[in-house]
Design a protein around this motif. Sequence first.
Motif, PDB file in Angstrom:
ATOM      1  N   ARG A 200       0.862  -1.185   0.000  1.00  0.00           N
ATOM      2  CA  ARG A 200       0.000   0.000   0.000  1.00  0.00           C
ATOM      3  C   ARG A 200       0.897   1.232   0.000  1.00  0.00           C
ATOM      4  N   PRO A 236      -7.877  -0.444  -2.591  1.00  0.00           N
ATOM      5  CA  PRO A 236      -6.940  -1.335  -1.895  1.00  0.00           C
ATOM      6  C   PRO A 236      -7.273  -2.798  -2.163  1.00  0.00           C
ATOM      7  N   ASN A 237      -8.560  -3.079  -2.291  1.00  0.00           N
ATOM      8  CA  ASN A 237      -8.934  -4.471  -2.464  1.00  0.00           C
ATOM      9  C   ASN A 237      -8.533  -5.022  -3.826  1.00  0.00           C
ATOM     10  N   LEU A 239      -6.053  -3.877  -5.580  1.00  0.00           N
ATOM     11  CA  LEU A 239      -4.600  -3.997  -5.491  1.00  0.00           C
ATOM     12  C   LEU A 239      -4.217  -5.309  -4.809  1.00  0.00           C
ATOM     13  N   ALA A 240      -4.854  -5.571  -3.670  1.00  0.00           N
ATOM     14  CA  ALA A 240      -4.560  -6.790  -2.917  1.00  0.00           C
ATOM     15  C   ALA A 240      -4.859  -8.031  -3.749  1.00  0.00           C
ATOM     16  N   ILE A 243      -2.219  -8.578  -6.443  1.00  0.00           N
ATOM     17  CA  ILE A 243      -0.966  -9.096  -5.869  1.00  0.00           C
ATOM     18  C   ILE A 243      -1.120 -10.585  -5.535  1.00  0.00           C
ATOM     19  N   PHE A 244      -2.229 -10.908  -4.868  1.00  0.00           N
ATOM     20  CA  PHE A 244      -2.434 -12.292  -4.460  1.00  0.00           C
ATOM     21  C   PHE A 244      -2.595 -13.212  -5.669  1.00  0.00           C
TER      22      PHE A 244
END
Lengths: 442, 442
Positions: A200, A236-237, A239-240, A243-244
Amino acid sequence: MVLEDDVLKKISPTPERRKAIQGSVNSLLARTKEEADKEGLGLRVSLVGSVAKDTFLREPDIDIFILFPETVSRDRLEAVGLAIGKRILRVHEERYAEHPYVHGEWDGLEVDLVPCYQISDTALLRSAVDRTPFHTKYVQSHLREEQKGEVRLLKQFAKGIGVYGAEAKVQGFSGYLLELLVMKYGNFREVLEASAAWTRGTALSLEGEGTKKFDEPFIFYDPVDNKRNVASALSPNCLALFIFASQAYLKGPSELFFFPRQRKPLELDVIRSMLDERGSGLLLVRMERPALIDDNLYPQVRRSLDGICALLSSHDFRVIDGAYHVAEDLSFVLELEELVLSRGRRHSGPPAWIENASSFLERWGKKGLSRPFLEGGHWMVVAPRDHPSADDLIKVKLYTAALGSDIRKHMAAEVLMGAEVLTEENRPLLSALLDKRMSWEV
Amino acid sequence: MVLEDDVLKKISPTPERRKAIQGSVNSLLARTKEEADKEGLGLRVSLVGSVAKDTFLREPDIDIFILFPETVSRDRLEAVGLAIGKRILRVHEERYAEHPYVHGEWDGLEVDLVPCYQISDTALLRSAVDRTPFHTKYVQSHLREEQKGEVRLLKQFAKGIGVYGAEAKVQGFSGYLLELLVMKYGNFREVLEASAAWTRGTALSLEGEGTKKFDEPFIFYDPVDNKRNVASALSPNCLALFIFASQAYLKGPSELFFFPRQRKPLELDVIRSMLDERGSGLLLVRMERPALIDDNLYPQVRRSLDGICALLSSHDFRVIDGAYHVAEDLSFVLELEELVLSRGRRHSGPPAWIENASSFLERWGKKGLSRPFLEGGHWMVVAPRDHPSADDLIKVKLYTAALGSDIRKHMAAEVLMGAEVLTEENRPLLSALLDKRMSWEV
């Protein structure tokens, strides 16, 4: 890698398709130019977006910008821009981003005809869309030929995992952001690998970072305007999730990341046994869907879900999870630890040596479920809850919740609780809440 | 005021009684002096306490101090002091305040024989009891004759509302503190009136405030030692109760403040209907009573009740109220909003971009009642509670609670919940929890 080659084959336009699109685009450009010239304003016409950049997937949107001289007033630009669009596209509708444009069809392709100002430098821009031609030119001049497939893979990957698009409904990665990422890291796989180190607040750039600081989850300084964050819409979600998903893909690549299976809603039996195991209960709030475009609707829907959760929490209900579903109406579903609270609750009052202690005693001496009593020098009472039942609370107090402003206007709501919620009709909504499988999982 | 005159008549010793007590005291003093002289240490004997100050109620304790020269060692003082006491009082027991003394009976009166040092100034004191003779002398020389009845009224008032005595069981007002209050404000009524202006932290004095600051609820600087707070044992709750009762008495005086009716424990039917109305549930924890004197036992009992509440709260149980009852065993009862929680609870994990997110996924991927899911960029899961039921939690986890140290040694506990708690035997305990009537209320 064979898998990615296969995917690329599936998503890239075939030579025939590419030729057909080019033909349609050319005829549309010519037609637009012809209509624009009629205005006698010195308008220019320009193809922008993924077709111009050759990074489009099988069914691209065609984005054509009509560039106005800066001497034309904003009102005139909008009026003339819309008029031209309507003359060209038979089936059309007006849409509003920062300013109006015309959306319609041409040769079976989705088309946006967007008026904007022709400026010499992004520092002079008068509306957000004025930047688009600069983005197109930047990608055309910096994205290498062999990277175009990499962009296509990355777009399809983002689409597959549900984070493609900067619009409010998705809050994900725009096509331009994905193109920049490929330019930054080189190719599809390098982007995925690089994302393991993102966090973040990560700030990336191609032409050097801007001086402006952004308090956004993820920053990519726009190479054509370094005062702007290309990723400003990214949640943010998303983005998360990117990444995951990237790390999951690198460990176990599969076509399912690009082409997830369509999920069937969970069966009621499955839902029932999940809830039984958890001992939790469901609350459903169904409201009228206001007539808004998605970009305005979805932020309000999310705000309303948060507002309903906050209302419940502030009345001691413990919210496990919540979800919304947008269909002909708006549905919100909350999973609560308990649907009905005890009527009595502990209520703390002032210390006994404070002047206004007497008003506490007077109030609760009548209303209390116990007499007021002293504890640690403070008055206490077992106070009655006005709304021990979650559905009753919502029915009576929904108007006090922080809802989206247009959603608030249509307050009449249907409120269901417990077993009432478990109907065939509600399966999509309940699945949105309870089916936590990732899109690529079987 | 007629009411207070009547009360005073009831609580003051009659001339006959006073004469009888004086006779007993004189014979006890002579006998003590005789035994003390046998030791050949130059001991003195002194009557202290409420009888010496003539502020005693009908059945006073007789406090006789045996004063040792400062040259005698502490060990010797204790040994000799106890030996003398045992020779004098036929039925006796050793007791421990800061140091040991002998408690027994003389002519049917309760007697304490206490060894202490004879010092010339409180600055030189060697144990807390050395101050007592100074207190006695101070009151004898400063309390006016007509104030003695006022002290008696105030003591009986404090007794009636349950705040008389500085011992740990009560945490209330000592006799000496009440005497000082009468000297400060003039009479019984003036004390009650003055208390309306008291607050947490009020500091009073007769001979000027000391320089030492006390962080205690209520401060009265000791006129014989202004480094000491006479009210150091007073709890905020006893302070609050005194203030409230005083104002209630002044508004509606009644003998019930001095002589409250004995309360019968609530009937089970009444208890049941109170709980039904509140929708709450009861949890009972019964433990062995450690062999401690009250001054050591009660602080541990209160700490244990707090510890049990904290254990429940930290596992999401909402505690409405709690109470203890000391009998042959120790009982704790808690009123909870719910006795059984949902098995599933929301559990927040790390953000997805943090290194150790994988350990969260591994752990909860197996144990979770849902798959881990992303929310606002953080991992979440519906986690199972290990102990959704309050009785189960206490049975398994009581050893982790912050209990009194001696209570902790006897961990075997009986734990009951819900309807199981509602037995005849438990009525006194349940009344301690649920009967919130003030002692003077009908």
